[in-house]
Design an enzyme around this catalytic site. Structure first.
Site, PDB file in Angstrom:
ATOM      1  N   HIS B  80      25.058  50.799  41.893  1.00  0.00           N
ATOM      2  CA  HIS B  80      26.225  51.556  41.432  1.00  0.00           C
ATOM      3  C   HIS B  80      27.342  50.594  41.021  1.00  0.00           C
ATOM      4  O   HIS B  80      27.903  50.705  39.930  1.00  0.00           O
ATOM      5  CB  HIS B  80      26.713  52.516  42.517  1.00  0.00           C
ATOM      6  CG  HIS B  80      28.055  53.124  42.222  1.00  0.00           C
ATOM      7  ND1 HIS B  80      28.242  54.049  41.222  1.00  0.00           N
ATOM      8  CD2 HIS B  80      29.279  52.921  42.768  1.00  0.00           C
ATOM      9  CE1 HIS B  80      29.517  54.393  41.167  1.00  0.00           C
ATOM     10  NE2 HIS B  80      30.173  53.716  42.101  1.00  0.00           N
ATOM     11  N   ASP B 109      34.735  43.241   8.796  1.00  0.00           N
ATOM     12  CA  ASP B 109      33.772  43.172   9.898  1.00  0.00           C
ATOM     13  C   ASP B 109      34.314  42.153  10.883  1.00  0.00           C
ATOM     14  O   ASP B 109      35.430  41.645  10.724  1.00  0.00           O
ATOM     15  CB  ASP B 109      32.369  42.758   9.406  1.00  0.00           C
ATOM     16  CG  ASP B 109      31.269  43.306  10.325  1.00  0.00           C
ATOM     17  OD1 ASP B 109      31.422  43.213  11.559  1.00  0.00           O
ATOM     18  OD2 ASP B 109      30.275  43.824   9.806  1.00  0.00           O
ATOM     19  N   TRP B 144      27.036  44.107  44.887  1.00  0.00           N
ATOM     20  CA  TRP B 144      27.324  43.592  43.539  1.00  0.00           C
ATOM     21  C   TRP B 144      27.936  42.200  43.632  1.00  0.00           C
ATOM     22  O   TRP B 144      27.959  41.442  42.673  1.00  0.00           O
ATOM     23  CB  TRP B 144      28.268  44.525  42.764  1.00  0.00           C
ATOM     24  CG  TRP B 144      29.728  44.262  42.968  1.00  0.00           C
ATOM     25  CD1 TRP B 144      30.492  44.701  43.994  1.00  0.00           C
ATOM     26  CD2 TRP B 144      30.585  43.478  42.128  1.00  0.00           C
ATOM     27  NE1 TRP B 144      31.774  44.249  43.858  1.00  0.00           N
ATOM     28  CE2 TRP B 144      31.872  43.496  42.728  1.00  0.00           C
ATOM     29  CE3 TRP B 144      30.416  42.768  40.933  1.00  0.00           C
ATOM     30  CZ2 TRP B 144      32.966  42.817  42.172  1.00  0.00           C
ATOM     31  CZ3 TRP B 144      31.515  42.100  40.377  1.00  0.00           C
ATOM     32  CH2 TRP B 144      32.765  42.138  40.995  1.00  0.00           C
ATOM     33  N   SER B 174      25.406  37.761  26.850  1.00  0.00           N
ATOM     34  CA  SER B 174      25.957  38.763  25.938  1.00  0.00           C
ATOM     35  C   SER B 174      27.479  38.729  25.937  1.00  0.00           C
ATOM     36  O   SER B 174      28.122  38.719  24.880  1.00  0.00           O
ATOM     37  CB  SER B 174      25.449  40.143  26.364  1.00  0.00           C
ATOM     38  OG  SER B 174      26.270  41.150  25.832  1.00  0.00           O
ATOM     39  N   SER B 175      28.077  38.695  27.124  1.00  0.00           N
ATOM     40  CA  SER B 175      29.542  38.729  27.210  1.00  0.00           C
ATOM     41  C   SER B 175      30.166  37.500  26.566  1.00  0.00           C
ATOM     42  O   SER B 175      31.181  37.600  25.876  1.00  0.00           O
ATOM     43  CB  SER B 175      29.983  38.797  28.672  1.00  0.00           C
ATOM     44  OG  SER B 175      29.556  39.997  29.234  1.00  0.00           O
ATOM     45  N   HIS B 258      37.905  37.938  40.298  1.00  0.00           N
ATOM     46  CA  HIS B 258      39.221  38.537  40.122  1.00  0.00           C
ATOM     47  C   HIS B 258      39.634  38.671  38.664  1.00  0.00           C
ATOM     48  O   HIS B 258      40.067  39.743  38.247  1.00  0.00           O
ATOM     49  CB  HIS B 258      40.320  37.917  40.966  1.00  0.00           C
ATOM     50  CG  HIS B 258      41.446  38.896  41.061  1.00  0.00           C
ATOM     51  ND1 HIS B 258      41.394  39.992  41.896  1.00  0.00           N
ATOM     52  CD2 HIS B 258      42.557  39.041  40.327  1.00  0.00           C
ATOM     53  CE1 HIS B 258      42.441  40.748  41.676  1.00  0.00           C
ATOM     54  NE2 HIS B 258      43.159  40.201  40.742  1.00  0.00           N
ATOM     55  N   GLU B 260      37.705  39.176  36.394  1.00  0.00           N
ATOM     56  CA  GLU B 260      36.864  40.293  35.946  1.00  0.00           C
ATOM     57  C   GLU B 260      37.603  41.631  36.075  1.00  0.00           C
ATOM     58  O   GLU B 260      37.462  42.514  35.234  1.00  0.00           O
ATOM     59  CB  GLU B 260      35.567  40.302  36.763  1.00  0.00           C
ATOM     60  CG  GLU B 260      34.675  41.519  36.551  1.00  0.00           C
ATOM     61  CD  GLU B 260      34.030  41.581  35.178  1.00  0.00           C
ATOM     62  OE1 GLU B 260      34.003  40.543  34.494  1.00  0.00           O
ATOM     63  OE2 GLU B 260      33.564  42.670  34.787  1.00  0.00           O
ATOM     64  N   TYR B 262      40.668  42.138  35.593  1.00  0.00           N
ATOM     65  CA  TYR B 262      41.557  42.272  34.425  1.00  0.00           C
ATOM     66  C   TYR B 262      40.757  42.431  33.149  1.00  0.00           C
ATOM     67  O   TYR B 262      41.223  43.060  32.197  1.00  0.00           O
ATOM     68  CB  TYR B 262      42.547  41.105  34.375  1.00  0.00           C
ATOM     69  CG  TYR B 262      43.381  41.108  35.637  1.00  0.00           C
ATOM     70  CD1 TYR B 262      44.252  42.166  35.890  1.00  0.00           C
ATOM     71  CD2 TYR B 262      43.241  40.135  36.607  1.00  0.00           C
ATOM     72  CE1 TYR B 262      44.964  42.239  37.068  1.00  0.00           C
ATOM     73  CE2 TYR B 262      43.956  40.193  37.795  1.00  0.00           C
ATOM     74  CZ  TYR B 262      44.814  41.251  38.019  1.00  0.00           C
ATOM     75  OH  TYR B 262      45.501  41.331  39.191  1.00  0.00           O
ATOM     76  N   SER B 273      48.365  52.050  25.374  1.00  0.00           N
ATOM     77  CA  SER B 273      49.519  51.606  24.589  1.00  0.00           C
ATOM     78  C   SER B 273      49.402  52.007  23.123  1.00  0.00           C
ATOM     79  O   SER B 273      50.399  52.029  22.402  1.00  0.00           O
ATOM     80  CB  SER B 273      49.680  50.084  24.687  1.00  0.00           C
ATOM     81  OG  SER B 273      49.827  49.698  26.033  1.00  0.00           O
ATOM     82  N   HIS B 307      42.439  36.104  47.639  1.00  0.00           N
ATOM     83  CA  HIS B 307      42.881  37.297  48.359  1.00  0.00           C
ATOM     84  C   HIS B 307      41.700  38.226  48.692  1.00  0.00           C
ATOM     85  O   HIS B 307      41.863  39.174  49.432  1.00  0.00           O
ATOM     86  CB  HIS B 307      44.020  38.031  47.648  1.00  0.00           C
ATOM     87  CG  HIS B 307      43.645  38.708  46.377  1.00  0.00           C
ATOM     88  ND1 HIS B 307      44.525  38.889  45.348  1.00  0.00           N
ATOM     89  CD2 HIS B 307      42.501  39.263  45.955  1.00  0.00           C
ATOM     90  CE1 HIS B 307      43.935  39.517  44.356  1.00  0.00           C
ATOM     91  NE2 HIS B 307      42.705  39.752  44.699  1.00  0.00           N
ATOM     92  N   HIS B 308      40.535  37.923  48.121  1.00  0.00           N
ATOM     93  CA  HIS B 308      39.333  38.665  48.522  1.00  0.00           C
ATOM     94  C   HIS B 308      38.749  38.085  49.801  1.00  0.00           C
ATOM     95  O   HIS B 308      37.757  38.577  50.317  1.00  0.00           O
ATOM     96  CB  HIS B 308      38.282  38.604  47.420  1.00  0.00           C
ATOM     97  CG  HIS B 308      38.713  39.279  46.155  1.00  0.00           C
ATOM     98  ND1 HIS B 308      38.459  40.603  45.890  1.00  0.00           N
ATOM     99  CD2 HIS B 308      39.430  38.828  45.092  1.00  0.00           C
ATOM    100  CE1 HIS B 308      38.971  40.930  44.719  1.00  0.00           C
ATOM    101  NE2 HIS B 308      39.568  39.877  44.218  1.00  0.00           N
ATOM    102  N   THR B 333      52.836  44.004  36.067  1.00  0.00           N
ATOM    103  CA  THR B 333      52.171  45.302  36.028  1.00  0.00           C
ATOM    104  C   THR B 333      53.201  46.424  36.049  1.00  0.00           C
ATOM    105  O   THR B 333      53.087  47.404  35.309  1.00  0.00           O
ATOM    106  CB  THR B 333      51.198  45.446  37.220  1.00  0.00           C
ATOM    107  OG1 THR B 333      50.409  44.252  37.291  1.00  0.00           O
ATOM    108  CG2 THR B 333      50.295  46.629  37.046  1.00  0.00           C
ATOM    109  N   LYS B 336      54.719  46.948  32.710  1.00  0.00           N
ATOM    110  CA  LYS B 336      53.891  47.769  31.815  1.00  0.00           C
ATOM    111  C   LYS B 336      54.094  49.256  32.097  1.00  0.00           C
ATOM    112  O   LYS B 336      54.277  50.045  31.181  1.00  0.00           O
ATOM    113  CB  LYS B 336      52.415  47.413  32.003  1.00  0.00           C
ATOM    114  CG  LYS B 336      52.054  46.095  31.363  1.00  0.00           C
ATOM    115  CD  LYS B 336      50.567  45.981  31.129  1.00  0.00           C
ATOM    116  CE  LYS B 336      50.247  44.758  30.301  1.00  0.00           C
ATOM    117  NZ  LYS B 336      50.655  44.894  28.907  1.00  0.00           N
ATOM    118  N   ARG B 455      33.008  49.748  54.598  1.00  0.00           N
ATOM    119  CA  ARG B 455      32.256  49.972  53.352  1.00  0.00           C
ATOM    120  C   ARG B 455      30.776  49.675  53.577  1.00  0.00           C
ATOM    121  O   ARG B 455      30.416  49.004  54.531  1.00  0.00           O
ATOM    122  CB  ARG B 455      32.707  48.977  52.286  1.00  0.00           C
ATOM    123  CG  ARG B 455      34.078  49.126  51.823  1.00  0.00           C
ATOM    124  CD  ARG B 455      34.445  47.920  50.975  1.00  0.00           C
ATOM    125  NE  ARG B 455      33.780  47.957  49.671  1.00  0.00           N
ATOM    126  CZ  ARG B 455      34.011  47.054  48.720  1.00  0.00           C
ATOM    127  NH1 ARG B 455      34.826  46.066  48.920  1.00  0.00           N
ATOM    128  NH2 ARG B 455      33.400  47.145  47.566  1.00  0.00           N
TER     129      ARG B 455
END
Lengths: 382, 612
Positions: B80, B109, B144, B174-175, B258, B260, B262, B273, B307-308, B333, B336, B455
């Site tokens: 998931h 293109d 994950w 790919s990314s 982290h 990721e 964003y 926006s 911080h993780h 943030t 925004k 979790r």
């Protein structure tokens, strides 16, 4: 029509009140309703943490109300009407933008200051006569050693109220995380290092905790409990454990000091198994002579139980399975999986894989009757 | 004519006929078709990830439930998370990058059309590869985040973790290829007059996302290669007893992980926006602040990974630094959020479905942001990390944030992509079901987490007070499922309607609304010239209101890249290289050599393909 309008109107006024009441109920509660809650701190450490947390909660609530309120206001105030002309094409407002950059920064400072103070507080081990506990994570149970008293137990830790407990933690296999919400918060354990956390329980009770780092198949079944009692109760507990030691002279091949046991903790399970076998043979040698054939004691010795478990709390052997010296008096078995009733204990002994699939303990081919005798035998070890 | 943001209608006598049929899709290098391919496959993967979530929620609906086995639960929660991040939200964003970055820039293109096709096929093969693991009952089952040393051969002997390691590496190719492509596109392919500070905000946020991808993905690739070597070739990077360090994995993973976050949320910021100004009928408030706050968030995003890991006990200095840096992110943030509210204020709100989802996004993202500040405090995080409180937090960011915004984008740009308007009525039903279902599912998770539920547990005992809140969550997830069924029904109903959407159904401000819906293969018959941030609004204002419907024109004489089957074959090559590595102990090194040769052959043919 009027009825529905009135009902709708009432519902709209009552709904927020109900929601808030529900949220408050969920948030508060009592420690009886939520015995593993972080919101009912029962130690100096968790009270410090709760203080910081509540600071952030109040600021967050304030910001939530103001910002969501502003959002709702502009949504209702500026809803378009068919005859609206094009709104004035504003591109920004420097003063406003500076203000709404500065205010959040100030609010964050209000959270940051107590945070930093608490960070340093929580890392500083207070001086004094601390009780040392070595915590060793296993897939999927917890081993607790008291090096100052030379005894070991599992899954149920006893601590005295009012005395600082310093936990030195590691693991024999994968990463785990020792989480005891009401007393000790959380600290990860690693195979190659010792992590520490300390706390001083401020009220007696039976607290629950569990592993918080995903550690494989039965991560969900890796709970433990902590009984915090008076110093006298704690002393009685230790004395009881020390009495489980066998009277035979100490085996010189077993590690002699707890600290060397900690240092060598990274040995693989296989090595631990080999060591356990010799230790078990030693432990049960005198008992075997007395145990009648078919009794729980005899089954425990001959059907493989003793290869992984010892009934001697003073044993320094690194065993694969939990130390069972006081299994008869623990409230739970299998790391919090089952209540320690006679029936549950027998079921577990007979077929652990059906209760906790993947656990290292295997079915030893005992009949239910035999399992019950082993359970009865274990029940005498308090 | 001073402004020609609008393509001029030429002689409509020889309409450019586009090819159709499966072969045309397999060989396409048209960014719009690739965008649709991304969208369709990502949406299917998203539904798979959603079904996985429903199964997890059913299992947790009552204590000691036996609906799923421990093994099934662990596979499903791992898949998931992996699916939603790498196969759902990222490629759904990629759909919008593909379809709309060139249109918003006024380009024909992307910079490298065949590389674009290659990125898509590699993504599709990687996603299929990960899901094929279910057929072998060997779906990844270590989370994950794949923390060492649980992922070592010793503790995870099966193919499960191999599928994960190899699958993520394929997706990483790919990314990275896509990021190079879009970065170059934004730098080089902007219409005349479109300075950087005139770019639409979606392009800006996407541009920053590409930079994050380029810097973050190499880190996870390195970590995955180390893990792959540990598992396949007996190295010891993460094995403590032999001198490695499992903690190293956490640092490498979160230095990627982290940013990721964003990567997942910045495109959403961009979409909202774009939408808010159109439906408030006034320009984006504080454009420059929006650009710089986005860049600042991305920059800070690389300095907060630990911080993780507060629970690992890094010491007071490291905890303080990472905590303060994390709190600092709340400032840009907040800027925004205030700017979005500022955009709405003073406007004349047109309550259409895209606006509903955009406002829902702001409301939910505020909650996710606030809970984020709560566990930026390391002492508080010592209680919250690895609990349902964190699950609540990041679902408010990634579902309440990213998914709400992506859904807003879907309703907003649907007419442009397919020439048909989605039903407004069903859209609003979809919104309210999703809004209520989302909050029912995820809001109680805050409380159940604070009350001690960790979790990644396949079950929980009765008596800890988790029952009621888990029941509400499970009920909420069913409402969410219904919301998505309504969306799918809307899509099917819309597909049956005639393709009669106008070019500019929302009174849009940006270039894509100046061309027919759906656009012709060459996008702009005449390359547009831009003089302001809202080029189409400016044109309409100059011409005194609505513009005539742009006609479809002949594309004769417009050079377009040829279709090519080498991208899909090269993508197949990439897949076979990784699969042959995974199976090296079965197939032997000769298989790797063959796969590498095949890949290089495809690249060679691709490189020397005649221009046509």
């Amino acid at each position: 029509m009027a009825f529905w309008a009135r009902a709708f109107h009432t519902a709209r006024r009552v709904a927020p009140v109900l929601l808030i009441a529900l949220a408050m109920a969920a948030c508060g509660g009592t420690s009886a309703e939520f015995p593993q809650s972080t919101l009912h701190p029962k130690s100096d450490l968790t009270s410090t943490i709760d203080g910081v947390f509540m600071t952030t909660v109040w600021w967050a609530l304030l910001v939530f109300v103001l910002v969501e309120g502003a959002l709702l206001y502009v949504i209702f105030r500026y809803r378009g009407r068919p005859d609206d002309r094009e709104p004035s094409q504003v591109h920004g407002n420097t003063l406003l933008e500076i203000v709404w950059t500065a205010i959040p920064a100030l609010i964050l400072a209000m959270i940051a200051v107590p945070t930093v103070r608490a960070i340093f507080d929580t890392y500083e081990v207070p001086a004094g006569d601390a009780l040392e506990v070595e915590v060793i994570g296993h897939q999927w149970w917890w081993e607790f050693r008291y090096p100052q008293y030379g005894v070991t137990t599992a899954n149920e830790l006893h601590v005295p109220v009012g005395r600082t407990v310093t936990m030195k933690m590691t693991t024999v296999d994968v990463l785990h995380s020792f989480w005891l919400p009401q007393l000790a918060a959380k600290r990860d354990v690693f195979p190659n290092r010792i992590t520490t956390i300390w706390f001083r329980a401020d009220s007696a009770g039976y607290y629950s905790g569990q592993c918080a780092e995903f550690c494989g198949l039965q991560h969900a079944r890796m709970a433990f409990h902590v009984a915090a009692g008076t110093p006298e109760e704690f002393d009685a507990f230790i004395t009881g454990l020390r009495r489980t030691g066998t009277p035979v002279p100490a085996d010189t091949t077993a590690p002699s000091s707890p600290s060397s046991a900690m240092a060598g903790i990274t040995t693989t399970t296989l090595a631990a198994q080999a060591q356990a076998d010799t230790a078990a043979a030693r432990d049960s040698a005198p008992a075997a002579a007395q145990a009648p054939a078919g009794s729980g004691a005899e089954l425990f010795r001959t059907r493989g139980c003793a290869a992984c478990h010892t009934l001697d709390a003073t044993s320094k052997a690194k065993m694969v399975g939990p130390n069972l010296a006081n299994i008869g008096s623990r409230r739970y078995i299998a790391a919090g999986t089952l209540l320690n009733t006679d029936e549950n204990l027998a079921r577990w002994i007979q077929d652990p894989q059906s209760i906790k699939p993947g656990v290292i303990m295997q079915s030893m081919g005992l009949t239910l009757e035999q399992a019950r005798s082993v359970a009865a035998y274990l029940r005498t070890h308090k | 004519m001073a402004t020609s943001a609008v393509s001029h209608a030429g002689h409509a006598s020889a309409i450019h006929v586009e090819k159709s049929g499966i072969w045309s899709w397999i060989t396409t290098v048209d960014h719009k078709r690739i965008g649709i391919l991304y969208g369709a496959s990502a949406f299917l993967f998203f539904l798979i990830g959603g079904i996985e979530a429903l199964l997890l929620r059913i299992q947790l609906g009552s204590p000691e439930n036996t609906f799923l086995s421990a093994e099934a639960y662990n596979q499903l929660f791992t898949m998931h998370g992996t699916t939603m991040i790498f196969l759902g939200v990222m490629p759904l964003s990629a759909m919008f990058f593909n379809y709309f970055i060139p249109l918003l820039l006024g380009a024909r293109d992307v910079a490298f059309p065949r590389l674009n096709a290659f990125s898509f096929w590699v993504f599709l093969f990687g996603g299929l590869f990960l899901n094929v693991s279910f057929l072998f009952n060997a779906a990844p089952n270590a989370g994950w985040f794949g923390y060492a040393n649980l992922t070592s051969k010793q503790y995870s002997p099966g193919l499960n973790v191999d599928f994960w390691v190899i699958g993520l590496q394929i997706l990483g190719v790919s990314s990275l290829a896509a990021a190079v492509n879009f970065f170059t596109t934004v730098v080089n392919m902007r219409a005349k007059g479109m300075k950087l500070m005139r770019m639409p905000m979606f392009v800006w946020m996407s541009f920053i996302t590409q930079i994050l991808l380029l810097l973050a993905f190499p880190v996870i690739t390195v970590a995955l290669i180390l893990l792959m070597f540990d598992r396949l070739f007996g190295t010891m990077f993460f094995t403590a007893s032999l001198g490695g360090d499992p903690l190293l994995w956490q640092h490498l993973f979160w230095i990627f992980g982290h940013p990721e976050v964003y990567i997942l949320i910045l495109p959403a910021f961009g979409i909202v926006s774009e939408i808010l100004p159109v439906f408030a009928r006034k320009p984006l408030f504080g454009y420059a602040a929006m650009v710089f706050s986005g860049a600042f968030i991305a920059f800070l995003g690389f300095g907060v990974w630990s911080h993780h890991m507060f629970a690992t006990g890094m010491g007071p200095i490291a905890d303080t630094v990472f905590s303060l840096a994390t709190m600092l992110i709340a400032v840009p943030t907040g800027v925004k959020i205030f700017n979005w509210i500022g955009t709405v204020a003073g406007g004349s709100l047109q309550f259409r479905t895209p606006l509903y989802f955009s406002l829902g996004f702001i409301a939910m993202f505020i909650i996710g942001g606030l809970s984020g500040v709560m566990h930026a405090s390391p002492p508080a995080d010592l209680q919250q990390t690895d609990t349902y409180f964190v699950v609540a937090h990041f679902h408010y960011v990634l579902f309440g944030g990213s998914i709400f915004a992506l859904t807003a984008g879907a309703y907003y740009w649907w007419p442009k992509m397919f020439g048909r308007m989605l039903s407004e009525k069903l859209g609003k039903v979809h919104f309210w079901l999703m809004f209520v279902g989302f909050n029912l599912t995820f809001f109680p998770m805050h409380f159940v987490g604070l009350h001690g539920m960790p979790r990644r547990v396949y079950t929980y005992p009765a008596g800890l007070g988790f029952e009621t809140m888990n029941q509400i969550e499970t009920a909420g997830s069913m409402v969410l499922a219904i919301a998505f069924l309504v969306f799918i029904y809307n899509i099917i109903q819309t597909a049956r309607k005639p393709a009669d959407a106008p070019a500019d159904p929302w009174n849009g401000a940006t270039l894509e609304w100046s061309i027919p819906s759906p656009p012709q293969e060459f996008n702009f018959a005449e390359e547009p010239v831009v003089h302001s941030r809202d080029p189409l609004w400016e044109t309409k204002r100059e011409r005194g209101g609505k513009l005539p419907e742009p006609a479809r024109v002949s594309g004769a004489g417009i050079h377009l890249p040829n279709p090519s089957y080498w991208p899909i074959l090269a993508a197949l090559g990439v897949g076979s290289v990784f699969v042959s590595i995974m199976l090296v102990h079965t197939l032997g090194p000769i298989a790797i050599a063959a796969a590498v040769l095949f890949f290089f052959f495809c690249v060679f043919k691709w490189a020397f393909e005649p221009a046509g």
